[in-house]
Design an enzyme around this catalytic site. Structure first.
Site, PDB file in Angstrom:
ATOM      1  N   LYS A   1      14.781  78.331 -12.298  1.00 54.73           N
ATOM      2  CA  LYS A   1      14.299  78.635 -13.709  1.00 54.73           C
ATOM      3  C   LYS A   1      13.675  80.160 -13.632  1.00 54.73           C
ATOM      4  O   LYS A   1      12.864  80.513 -12.926  1.00 54.73           O
ATOM      5  CB  LYS A   1      13.427  77.859 -14.475  1.00 54.73           C
ATOM      6  CG  LYS A   1      12.909  78.310 -15.748  1.00 54.73           C
ATOM      7  CD  LYS A   1      12.083  77.418 -16.417  1.00 54.73           C
ATOM      8  CE  LYS A   1      11.517  77.887 -17.890  1.00 54.73           C
ATOM      9  NZ  LYS A   1      10.834  76.811 -18.600  1.00 54.73           N
TER      10      LYS A   1
ATOM     11  N   ASP B   1       4.932  72.179 -26.571  1.00 55.09           N
ATOM     12  CA  ASP B   1       6.289  72.170 -27.026  1.00 55.09           C
ATOM     13  C   ASP B   1       7.142  70.835 -26.678  1.00 55.09           C
ATOM     14  O   ASP B   1       8.020  70.798 -26.290  1.00 55.09           O
ATOM     15  CB  ASP B   1       6.817  73.303 -26.271  1.00 55.09           C
ATOM     16  CG  ASP B   1       8.220  73.900 -27.057  1.00 55.09           C
ATOM     17  OD1 ASP B   1       8.218  73.665 -28.156  1.00 55.09           O
ATOM     18  OD2 ASP B   1       8.511  74.792 -26.293  1.00 55.09           O
TER      19      ASP B   1
HETATM   20  P1  ADP Z   1      12.937  77.028 -21.617  1.00 42.60           P
HETATM   21  O1  ADP Z   1      11.530  77.335 -21.339  1.00 42.60           O
HETATM   22  O2  ADP Z   1      13.789  78.533 -21.773  1.00 42.60           O
HETATM   23  O3  ADP Z   1      13.065  76.279 -23.014  1.00 42.60           O
HETATM   24  P2  ADP Z   1      13.481  74.799 -20.251  1.00 42.60           P
HETATM   25  O4  ADP Z   1      12.607  74.699 -19.033  1.00 42.60           O
HETATM   26  O5  ADP Z   1      13.253  74.073 -21.356  1.00 42.60           O
HETATM   27  O6  ADP Z   1      13.343  76.392 -20.816  1.00 42.60           O
HETATM   28  O7  ADP Z   1      15.139  74.439 -19.827  1.00 42.60           O
HETATM   29  C1  ADP Z   1      16.046  74.673 -20.741  1.00 42.60           C
HETATM   30  C2  ADP Z   1      17.180  73.627 -20.387  1.00 42.60           C
HETATM   31  O8  ADP Z   1      17.793  73.770 -19.246  1.00 42.60           O
HETATM   32  C3  ADP Z   1      16.580  72.250 -20.755  1.00 42.60           C
HETATM   33  O9  ADP Z   1      16.511  71.964 -21.998  1.00 42.60           O
HETATM   34  C4  ADP Z   1      17.372  71.414 -19.737  1.00 42.60           C
HETATM   35  O10 ADP Z   1      18.759  71.049 -20.313  1.00 42.60           O
HETATM   36  C5  ADP Z   1      17.657  72.220 -18.727  1.00 42.60           C
HETATM   37  N1  ADP Z   1      16.758  72.110 -17.565  1.00 42.60           N
HETATM   38  C6  ADP Z   1      15.443  72.709 -17.025  1.00 42.60           C
HETATM   39  N2  ADP Z   1      15.073  72.272 -16.068  1.00 42.60           N
HETATM   40  C7  ADP Z   1      15.692  71.283 -15.478  1.00 42.60           C
HETATM   41  C8  ADP Z   1      15.763  70.529 -14.360  1.00 42.60           C
HETATM   42  N3  ADP Z   1      14.633  70.461 -13.450  1.00 42.60           N
HETATM   43  N4  ADP Z   1      16.914  69.523 -14.528  1.00 42.60           N
HETATM   44  C9  ADP Z   1      17.779  69.397 -15.194  1.00 42.60           C
HETATM   45  N5  ADP Z   1      17.931  70.392 -16.249  1.00 42.60           N
HETATM   46  C10 ADP Z   1      17.028  71.113 -16.539  1.00 42.60           C
HETATM   47 MG    MG Z   2      12.455  74.268 -23.351  1.00 38.16          MG
END
Ligand code: ADP
Ligand code: MG
Length: 405
Positions: A124, A229
């Site tokens: 991320k 959130d």
């Molecule tokens: P943001 O802060 O930009 O909203 P997120 O951490 O919510 O980012 O991640 C965005 C998307 O990426 C999530 O809705 C999910 O679909 C995917 N995602 C994030 N982390 C994971 C993970 N550990 N395993 C699988 N999918 C993930």
């Molecule tokens: Mg998110």
């Protein structure tokens, strides 16, 4: 901004040294003067080729020049910072290859990565300030002039906070991805084989999933936290299959049951139950789930609540460890949390108002009016020597232990 890894493997040791030098120089300079880049890079190794490396890095978009700047210099781009972070993850054997982008959040890019054994993980990349504010000049000044502050600082804070919470939550047995590594504005975590709740069209038993999610909100509260959130994008639904064998009429019978297990993600905006607006955040999280369950599954709970005032009474009860305090103790000052919160809120407000434009539209050479906000170069030179040891993590004055395993 898109993570382009093609150049990654072509960079020489000297190129990395120069890129690191620009990062170090960024601590005190928005635009790092070329002579300073040379000095830091030389201190860290060979005297040759600095200019060649600068040219390579600039061509690859890892560092950028600013048009009409008052002096000759470069700044690190998001791409440059991405590369430095990836370099650190790969030197720790956490990441070997970078795959496709699975999600673009408001403030992040989510990539699938793999280590040498082929095990897939999630990278991320926090991009606070990705959304720039071309329309509103004062916002650009605001982002630039905040103390110690820029997209780099804020994105790094967001990553550190998220990593610290993921660790604390995992230790308490919350269903979260496993935190693996953090560098700069990025974190690596386990890949959860799942679908975001948003993409789940029906569930066998909405009432029990709803109860489980509300229970998570209450468990967080008991540990002093509000997710902030808690929506259908930040709840991942994992299918867990279990097979049961029974004997019926002398014959073995196999029954498979599928259980839906929610996993929570996305923690940069988490707040303490003691936050001045805690009740608002708590109610908003609860409402979010209620609204979604009504709309998607036509499920309406029979009981009202849960209510903040009741949740508040449970904080720290039954020996529940206060995770808001744990994270603060790991080095997050109230000031840092406030700065981050403000940045997240302002970014959200701009998105809601439709005023935001993508950073790439506003990228290099567009910041006509950059100023050198630095002190004297003499200070920098003293810093340089202290920083040599730290190398990978020395950009900003944030306690070194924050968010690291
Ligand atoms: P943001 O802060 O930009 O909203 P997120 O951490 O919510 O980012 O991640 C965005 C998307 O990426 C999530 O809705 C999910 O679909 C995917 N995602 C994030 N982390 C994971 C993970 N550990 N395993 C699988 N999918 C993930
Ligand atoms: Mg998110």
């Amino acid at each position: 901004m898109f993570l382009d890894t093609r150049v990654l493997r072509h960079l020489t040791a000297e190129d990395w040294r120069v890129l690191t030098a620009v990062e170090m120089g960024s601590k005190n300079h928005e635009l790092v003067p070329t002579p300073l880049i040379e000095r830091i890079a030389r201190l860290k190794g060979g005297a040759s080729g600095v200019h060649k490396s600068i040219a390579t890095l600039a061509k690859s978009g890892l560092i950028g020049r600013m048009k009409e700047a008052k002096y000759d210099g470069y700044r690190l781009t998001y791409g440059g910072l991405d590369y430095l972070a990836l370099h650190t993850h790969s030197s720790k054997d956490v990441v070997y290859s970078v795959g496709s982008r699975v999600g673009v959040g408001k403030e992040s890019d989510i990539m699938i990565v793999a280590d040498k054994t082929g095990k897939q993980k999630i990278l991320k990349i926090h991009r606070l300030g990705r959304i720039s504010f071309r329309t509103v000049k004062s916002n650009r000044d605001y982002l630039r002039n905040r103390q110690g502050g820029s997209w780099m600082y804020l994105s790094r804070l967001a990553a550190m906070k998220e990593y610290a919470f993921m660790q604390a939550l995992q230790e308490e047995g919350f269903p979260v991805p496993e935190p693996i590594s953090q560098s700069r504005h990025t974190i690596v975590m386990s890949l959860v084989e799942s679908l975001p709740l948003r993409q789940v069209s029906s569930v066998p038993d909405p009432a029990s999933l709803y109860a489980e999610l509300i229970d998570l909100i209450l468990r967080l509260a008991k540990h002093g936290l509000i997710h902030g959130d808690f929506n259908e994008f930040n709840i991942l639904i994992k299918e867990e299959r279990t097979t049961k064998y029974t004997i019926e009429d002398g014959e073995e019978k196999e029954t498979e049951t599928v259980t839906l297990v929610p996993v929570i993600i996305d923690f940069p905006q988490m707040v303490s139950m003691d936050h001045v607006n805690a009740e608002m955040y708590f109610d908003r999280d609860v409402e979010c789930i209620k609204r979604f369950f009504k709309k998607r599954f036509h499920f309406v709970p029979t009981q009202p609540g849960p209510f903040f005032k009741d949740a508040k009474k449970t904080v720290g009860k039954d020996g529940a460890k206060r995770l808001d305090a744990t994270v603060e103790a790991s080095g997050f000052t109230k000031k840092m949390l406030k700065e981050l919160e403000k940045a997240i809120q302002e970014q959200q407000a701009k998105i809601d108002a439709g005023e935001a434009v993508e950073e790439e539209e506003l990228d290099e050479d567009e910041d006509e009016d950059e100023e050198d906000d630095s002190g004297s170069d003499t200070d920098d030179e003293e810093d340089e020597e202290d920083q040599q040891e730290e190398e990978e993590h020395a950009v900003f004055e944030i306690p070194a232990n924050v968010g690291r395993p």
